[in-house]
Design an enzyme around this catalytic site. Sequence first.
Site, PDB file in Angstrom:
ATOM      1  N   ASN A   1      -2.308 -44.003  37.373  1.00 53.07           N
ATOM      2  CA  ASN A   1      -3.148 -43.781  36.217  1.00 53.07           C
ATOM      3  C   ASN A   1      -4.597 -43.592  36.612  1.00 53.07           C
ATOM      4  OD1 ASN A   1      -2.044 -43.737  33.491  1.00 53.07           O
ATOM      5  ND2 ASN A   1      -1.026 -45.615  34.138  1.00 53.07           N
TER       6      ASN A   1
ATOM      7  N   ASN B   1       7.427 -48.947  32.129  1.00 55.07           N
ATOM      8  CA  ASN B   1       6.904 -48.274  30.931  1.00 55.07           C
ATOM      9  C   ASN B   1       7.971 -48.066  29.867  1.00 55.07           C
ATOM     10  OD1 ASN B   1       8.496 -46.156  31.735  1.00 55.07           O
ATOM     11  ND2 ASN B   1       6.827 -45.087  32.764  1.00 55.07           N
TER      12      ASN B   1
ATOM     13  N   CYS C   1      -2.599 -52.489  28.777  1.00 53.38           N
ATOM     14  CA  CYS C   1      -1.699 -51.678  29.587  1.00 53.38           C
ATOM     15  C   CYS C   1      -2.392 -50.334  29.725  1.00 53.38           C
ATOM     16  CB  CYS C   1      -0.327 -51.598  28.950  1.00 53.38           C
ATOM     17  SG  CYS C   1      -0.329 -51.179  27.204  1.00 53.38           S
ATOM     18  N   SER C   2      -1.763 -49.243  29.351  1.00 55.97           N
ATOM     19  CA  SER C   2      -2.485 -47.976  29.437  1.00 55.97           C
ATOM     20  C   SER C   2      -3.287 -47.736  28.163  1.00 55.97           C
ATOM     21  CB  SER C   2      -1.500 -46.829  29.662  1.00 55.97           C
ATOM     22  OG  SER C   2      -0.892 -46.970  30.909  1.00 55.97           O
TER      23      SER C   2
ATOM     24  N   ARG D   1       2.946 -52.406  25.493  1.00 50.04           N
ATOM     25  CA  ARG D   1       3.140 -53.669  26.206  1.00 50.04           C
ATOM     26  C   ARG D   1       2.072 -54.685  25.822  1.00 50.04           C
ATOM     27  NH1 ARG D   1       3.961 -50.411  31.700  1.00 50.04           N
ATOM     28  NH2 ARG D   1       2.916 -48.892  30.384  1.00 50.04           N
TER      29      ARG D   1
ATOM     30  N   ARG E   1       7.464 -44.196  17.958  1.00 47.14           N
ATOM     31  CA  ARG E   1       8.411 -44.963  18.757  1.00 47.14           C
ATOM     32  C   ARG E   1       9.790 -45.022  18.096  1.00 47.14           C
ATOM     33  NH1 ARG E   1       5.389 -43.945  22.173  1.00 47.14           N
ATOM     34  NH2 ARG E   1       3.709 -45.256  23.001  1.00 47.14           N
TER      35      ARG E   1
END
Lengths: 661, 831
Positions: A349, A374, A436-437, A442, A482
């Site tokens: 990343n 992920n 997280c990203s 998460r 999602r």
Amino acid sequence: MDKQIGAGAGAADGAGPNRKPRAQGTGSSSNGDGLDSPTGSHVEWCKQLIAATLSSQMTHSAPADPNRENRVSKRLPYRNLPALRYGAQLKMSQNEVPLLPGENVHITVKDVMYICPFSGLVNGTLTITDYKLYFIGVEQESPFILDVNLGAISRLETISVPNQGENTKGLELVCKDMRSPRFAYKTEENHPDVVKVLSQHTYPLTHSMPLFAFLYKEQFPVDGWKVYDATAEYKRQGLPNESWTISKINSSYELCDTYPSVLVIPTNISDEDIRRVAVFRAKHRIPVLSWIHPETQATIVRCSQPLVGPSDRRCKEDERFLQIIMDANAQSHKLTVFDARQSSVADTNKAKDGGYESESFYTNVDLNFLEIPNIHVMRESLRKVKDVVYPTIDEAHWHSAIDQTHWLEYIKLLLAGAVKVADKLESGKTSVVVHCSDGWDRTSQLTSLAMLMLDSHYRTIQGFQVLVEKEWISFGHKFSSRVGHGEDNHSSSERSPLFVQFMDCVWQMTRQFPAAFEFNELFLITVLDHLYSCLFGTFLYNSEQERTAQEVQTKTISLWSYINSQPEDFTNPFFVDYEHHVLYPLVSSRHLELWTAYYARWNPRMRPQVPVHQTLKELLFVRAELQRRLEELQKEAAAHSLSSSSEHSPSHTGTPLHSAV
Amino acid sequence: MLTGAKTFKVRQMEPDMKERMLSQSGDSARSRDLVGLRCLPGECVLQRVLMVRKKLTSREGRGWLSGTLFCTHFRVAFVPQDCPNPPDNADPVLLGDHDVALASIEKVVVVGPNRTKLVTPSSSLKFTPEELLLYCRDMRVVCVLFDRLTPDSQVLQMTYTIAKSYQPLKPGSVLSFQNAALGSVEMKQLLSNRSRDSHMNWFESVQDWEQELERCGAVGWRVSTVNERFEMATSLPRFVVVPQRVLDTELKKSFAHFSEGRIPRWSWRHPRGADLLRMSSFQNNIYHEKDDIRNLELILFGGHSSLCVVVELGEELPSPLDIQLAHSRLRALCLGDVSSSVSVPDDKWLSTLESTHWLHCTRLCLRKASEVCCLLRTGHLTVALQEAEDRDMGCLVSSLVQLMCDPHSRTQLGFQGLVQKEWVTGGHRFCSRLNYHRDSDKDEAPVFLLFLDCVWQLWAQFPSRFQFTEDFLLALHDSVHLPLFSTFLSNSQRERLKRTQHLGQLYTRVEGWRDLTLESRDGCDPGCDPPLPPVWDWDLQYSQERQAGFTQPVASPAPVQPLLNGNLNTCTALAQNTLRITDTIPGSVFLLSRGSFTCPPHLPPWRSGHGSAVYRKSHRRAPSSENVPGLERLLKAWAQAEFPHSLTTHLGSQGLLDPYEPLLPLLMGPCMGLWRQCYLRGAIHAQAFSHPLAPPQPHPVERLAQEVQHLWTRLAQVSKNPSSPESPTCTDERRVHGNLNQNVNNSTFLFPASTNHQTHKTTPHTACTNQQSSNSLPLQGAPASCPPVRGNDSHKSTFLFRTASPSETRSKERPRAPQTKSKPPGPHTSS
């Protein structure tokens, strides 16, 4: 001895998860899959054999069913159930399809075969409404019923059905809730195509139609939208205080479009600095407070990854921001950053303009990677779980098959991560930053699990609703992407069962601390069912901004309205409020289990043997009754002790009480 | 070992002598001694370390408990710092809650700075242990942390003492352990004066068996005394139940036809009229006379039925070797050894668990038992379980079947009776199978532990149908690893009785003597081996509080009336027809094997004439069972049919379920659980973060139990206060009340896993809700308007809720029901 009793409880119908949203009918296929009398058929085979043997020896015998008595008592029709108090106002259409207020039948097809993986073919009638698919077997007595709400359908597939004649087509509904019912139906010339109608209503958004949540017209006595009020929740945590303030900086979603309008940020930082920090954080998701420890003032702060990039960019404001967060907690001179990702992924990343806090730039910061894979890995893992549990369960290799899905391993990683966060706060008295990203997958899982461990309020029914509303819904977990509500993009890489995974972790905790949670398993399963169902507005859309734009709160009903209108169904009778107990679940796989009551619930052979849910409900009643009686008697006793000091007449107030003893 | 021994001796004997003097200095060795450990008579403290902390398991609430560690000749004891002194007059309990018997220690491991070491009697340590781990045979792991302030020498001495005295099992060591535990004069006296629990059926006398026959409503059977002196079959019980029609003289001829003389004999009768028999394999090398065959037939067909199904247990069940292998793998997996550093990675845990095959073994047993249950349910037939020796799987399957079908065997006393009947007197070779003396390694196989696991599986699936709890099973499981009980230390009833005879009579019956053929009352001879108590003497092993947890705290509903003609619901024309017809035609024998029926070609030559014809017929009529494994099909059909609200309506229309409806367990992969509370008790790698300084918190559920208990006691107090003592009903109420409180004392009152047992409490309640609410209404507003209603019994039940009503009904309606009488509250010692 006690058989009658266990069975008596069983009597009361409501076993397990299958039953739950009876009114909403999320899916009582439980109903189906079996066609025989409850007591008989297990032994039917044996009996028949023996009857056959007997009759083979007797020249004339009357091989009447030896099991007759058992079968005489056939079940009453399906609908003879204790009605729900709310949501039970079912309209019955002419062909006996229970309808919710606002629900309309679109097509009814006769002579459809349900290809039951457990008991073979069932002939019946298929009805498609704008909310559900409803199949009822032709058998008069105790017909087979399969009820799938359309929201749970992930994709429609045509399958081949051999041996069913020329014009027969096969259809498989691959569902998000771990099942894939299959049908075979005849195609006729002048008949509208079932699949077309079905796909239209399964994917309303793809066909520019509203989701069913906007058509649903139920009235609940409780308004679930009032459950979560961000300001009130922060107030409960003791905010604002001298270090933290409730900011309106994002009130029109200008700073960050995926954040809620109400944010808690450090007091002494200027709006200007915050905007700079926002630029430095992915998706502008700046560090904001999620939870504050009531005693140590240590905080859980969530954000997205810093945009460090390959060139190791720095942002002085961001560094100062974290410094301020650390300083807000006088107990510790450290700040721990938990990066949920695997360190290798974080490095990747970084090469792509993301990154993580470098310990050399951020002084006094501890960086920890939690090594959680992920969303794509999770999706694959759950898909494997489905292969293991549906339709057939390989008895001999069940455990190794579960190991191979790695699902429990990820559950363990998540729980272990959350325990680390919670322990850092509780024992280390150190503030924690989790990201997280993008800080919506998460991160939500970890912060909400850690908060569940730390704060007993979130272990109540209402508190848990607040937790979900806050950490998941308002902080922009992309439910719509999602889950894929009403959209025909089943292969989208955006889909992932992260919320399911979170609920699984919660379930694991309830298993280990059976008395610490006010809600029961049914509650968790109900929430998960309505994650997909599109019946309630709670989980629709990706962010608070979108929800406001779609007027979700005025046009749809909240899932919490339904749940809070009948709390006795979802309450754990063993609950004791451990106010200041931090729960650290054991995270070794030895202590984790696959949640078969959810994942494998469609398998009729997995039904619990005893009607747990009903028992719990009765127990709840007993507990309340005991409590009531105690209070009553205390009152009496108080009155008595007053009077008894003056007189000892046998006829005074206490006596009737005594005779009732 | 020898090299170190001398130096140890010197070091060790000094404290030993000192402590010995200490521990016996009081006027009675039974009183709590000066050092804080309450010793058994004759027990000496060898070593003591203060200020240690013991790690608590998750069951005990996790965390650490500080206290003192002792090592005696008999056990390693831990006394918590502020544990309340037990009353001095209480009977000694062999092992306290935190104690471990030396004989159940399997290995001793010490953890020092950065290293762990297995300690053997001969090893010497080069470092000071910080932590002591005792791995036990019953799969517990005791973990003790030494304090930094404790002198090194003390820690080392303790370690060496334990290592030297725990006695890795070898031939002969059991005896010295028994002597250490029970060998003192006081202990022997105590043991010889203990009466045994007369409420359970010991199956040791004719009356016992007759009582069982009566309880089951089995007619057409009688108790034969042909084997009273074990002349016919050494491994059989003294009394066997055979059909009334068979004369003893005829019976005697049959023994030769069966391996070890274990002839078909009655075990149990299903209330629908089917009988369960057990037998060993046929001796084929003996010539069968016509009369013999007739006799065998008579025995097999029992009192009534025309049909006999022989269930072959050898084929589909795990062999003793399989069981032994599976169990040792399971042990290795669950104990997770720190010293060997070979531990299963977390992501392979389930696969490794699967590869132990332990769960598979339990599944096979449960499946076979379910099959037999289904057969029995059809009624009017004889099911004979046949196993080569009839001493392993015969015991297991037969008792599982009864557990599934007979509610009585799901009570504590009933279960104990069941184990007595099928295992103890039934001739299970406990001693060899458990290999206490380390002299029968090739025979070792924990068949009984497998049985306990099967029982646990049933319990876990039907917790509300059992009167006993998981705690009881655990206690029994642990006792098996303690080589102190006559129950487990012999291979047959004959051996057991021989030993007793040798030692003299130890147990006096409360209700006097029934048959004293074998036993003589010589009194005990202090020179010989210590007397061994039966395992059922729980007072010896566990405190009253622990025992209270063995059963569900709620009064169980009245037991089902024994049915004299054994027919629950067969008053139909069909059943009568069947009976009449089948009575007239000669019986036939079928063999159930691998899920299908065959007419056995190789059983003794019964009906060999037209057997083949029947064979073909039966085969044709059940074609499906040929290719599909039978029970799989059965269970499939069952599971599909079984869903909750069908049950509702079923019940709604019929009232109560048939209590003899078997508990058929689900056997799918996910449904077979691991008995975590037993096998994972020792798992030390579990805790993510330990907080050694956190005070042990009571288990949340326990706290809830306390809350409810508190509620009850408050209720009791509140209700007692106003009650005037002169009331005639008063005493009565108090009595009931006392029972109630006693029940509530149970710490597992609301134990999580037994969630459903609360059903007991609730359901009778639902039945009387109406009455209740109608009663309680006037109650609330009553005081002024209602004059004291004395003697109005109906009011009594209102306060006590449902708990009282069943017990009341029971005491009123069934004053004589010996096997179901609840245990009197007091301890059973006749001191």
